[in-house]
Scaffold this motif. Sequence first.
Motif, mmCIF file in Angstrom:
data_model
loop_
_atom_site.group_PDB
_atom_site.id
_atom_site.type_symbol
_atom_site.label_atom_id
_atom_site.label_comp_id
_atom_site.label_asym_id
_atom_site.label_seq_id
_atom_site.Cartn_x
_atom_site.Cartn_y
_atom_site.Cartn_z
ATOM 1 N N PHE A 237 0.841 -1.205 0.000
ATOM 2 C CA PHE A 237 0.000 0.000 0.000
ATOM 3 C C PHE A 237 0.873 1.250 0.000
ATOM 4 O O PHE A 237 0.698 2.159 -0.822
ATOM 5 C CB PHE A 237 -0.906 -0.031 1.222
ATOM 6 C CG PHE A 237 -1.799 1.170 1.400
ATOM 7 C CD1 PHE A 237 -2.957 1.313 0.656
ATOM 8 C CD2 PHE A 237 -1.489 2.154 2.326
ATOM 9 C CE1 PHE A 237 -3.798 2.415 0.825
ATOM 10 C CE2 PHE A 237 -2.318 3.255 2.508
ATOM 11 C CZ PHE A 237 -3.465 3.382 1.756
ATOM 12 N N GLY A 238 1.849 1.314 0.912
ATOM 13 C CA GLY A 238 2.743 2.463 0.993
ATOM 14 C C GLY A 238 3.636 2.588 -0.221
ATOM 15 O O GLY A 238 3.877 3.694 -0.724
ATOM 16 N N SER A 239 4.119 1.462 -0.730
ATOM 17 C CA SER A 239 5.019 1.490 -1.890
ATOM 18 C C SER A 239 4.295 1.988 -3.136
ATOM 19 O O SER A 239 4.863 2.740 -3.940
ATOM 20 C CB SER A 239 5.589 0.092 -2.146
ATOM 21 O OG SER A 239 6.370 -0.343 -1.057
ATOM 22 N N MET A 240 3.043 1.568 -3.307
ATOM 23 C CA MET A 240 2.263 2.001 -4.469
ATOM 24 C C MET A 240 2.016 3.499 -4.427
ATOM 25 O O MET A 240 2.102 4.192 -5.453
ATOM 26 C CB MET A 240 0.937 1.240 -4.529
ATOM 27 C CG MET A 240 1.095 -0.241 -4.856
ATOM 28 S SD MET A 240 -0.460 -1.180 -4.685
ATOM 29 C CE MET A 240 -1.410 -0.513 -6.068
ATOM 30 N N ILE A 241 1.728 4.020 -3.241
ATOM 31 C CA ILE A 241 1.506 5.465 -3.114
ATOM 32 C C ILE A 241 2.807 6.225 -3.339
ATOM 33 O O ILE A 241 2.830 7.245 -4.043
ATOM 34 C CB ILE A 241 0.918 5.796 -1.735
ATOM 35 C CG1 ILE A 241 -0.472 5.174 -1.585
ATOM 36 C CG2 ILE A 241 0.845 7.310 -1.518
ATOM 37 C CD1 ILE A 241 -1.080 5.324 -0.209
ATOM 38 N N ALA A 242 3.917 5.732 -2.768
ATOM 39 C CA ALA A 242 5.213 6.391 -2.930
ATOM 40 C C ALA A 242 5.630 6.423 -4.395
ATOM 41 O O ALA A 242 6.309 7.362 -4.837
ATOM 42 C CB ALA A 242 6.274 5.674 -2.104
#
Length: 303
Positions: A237-242
């Motif tokens: 989730f965090g990697s996709m947003i980053a």
Amino acid sequence: MQLKQLFYLKAVAETQSIRKASSKLFVSQQAISQSLKNLEEEYHVQLLERNVYGVTLTEAGEYAVVMAKKILDLQDELEQYFWQQENVLREGTLCIAAIPSFKKYILPEAEIKFMQRYPKVKFSAQLMGPERVITMMREKQAEIGFLGMMFVNDESTFTLPESLHFYQLFRYEYCVIIGANSPLNKYQMLSIKSILRYPIIFLKEQLQGELEDYLPYRILSQFGEVQALIADSAKLFGSMIAANMGVGIAGDGIFLEDYPKTVTKPLRENIYGHFGYIVNEKSEDNILVKDFLDILHHTISVE
């Protein structure tokens, strides 16, 4: 010196952040900071070194945390003894219906303590969406229901039956999570219509059933078409947003994890939630319900 000061110090040491301790304990940052400052002034000692990156323990602070843990463990041991003397013969069943966020962030410690105090009670916790929680409570298939009541411009997203009563534990505001180098980062505040130009990333573990039944998705859909992406884990989730594959929406405080290379922005629309529990007229008089809720309140804060 008060027990709550030791409780706060222990939480700050474990999280290395007053902000994270605040979210964990559902206590304001100001209250924690002032309480620990009072402790330092009372004994003329510095326990924390504060900087822009958070807090670190001084030598005195490290020793104080060790002692605080021992004192709080002794308190738990004494409480456990008293409970065993009073409730050694208590039996029965207690069924809880809860949305996934409650199970992950709020209930675990209370569940463990309750089962330790009442080993003869048959305890169960079932995960489901908010509508199913309400159905379980209305049909008296559970004694306590835990859910979030979402509001848009002070209007609730659903109405409870008259037979159910909702009690708020805390309030949280919804915010937007974007990549640190996202074009949206130049704005101080974002509107829902502006973020709907991008895919919206949802965390799979928060979904219980179909995406269309997930309250944040339904609210966003009221403002326009939602291009949804599902992340299988919090890390993804965090990697996709980053990576600017989309944006996320989440409640602040305990529900807002630290995702590398991302920033959060407030929403222009007045969207917030109340996390709490619902009971019916039958469960309100249930002694096991009262005891579980007492334990829960104690685990999320110390008076």
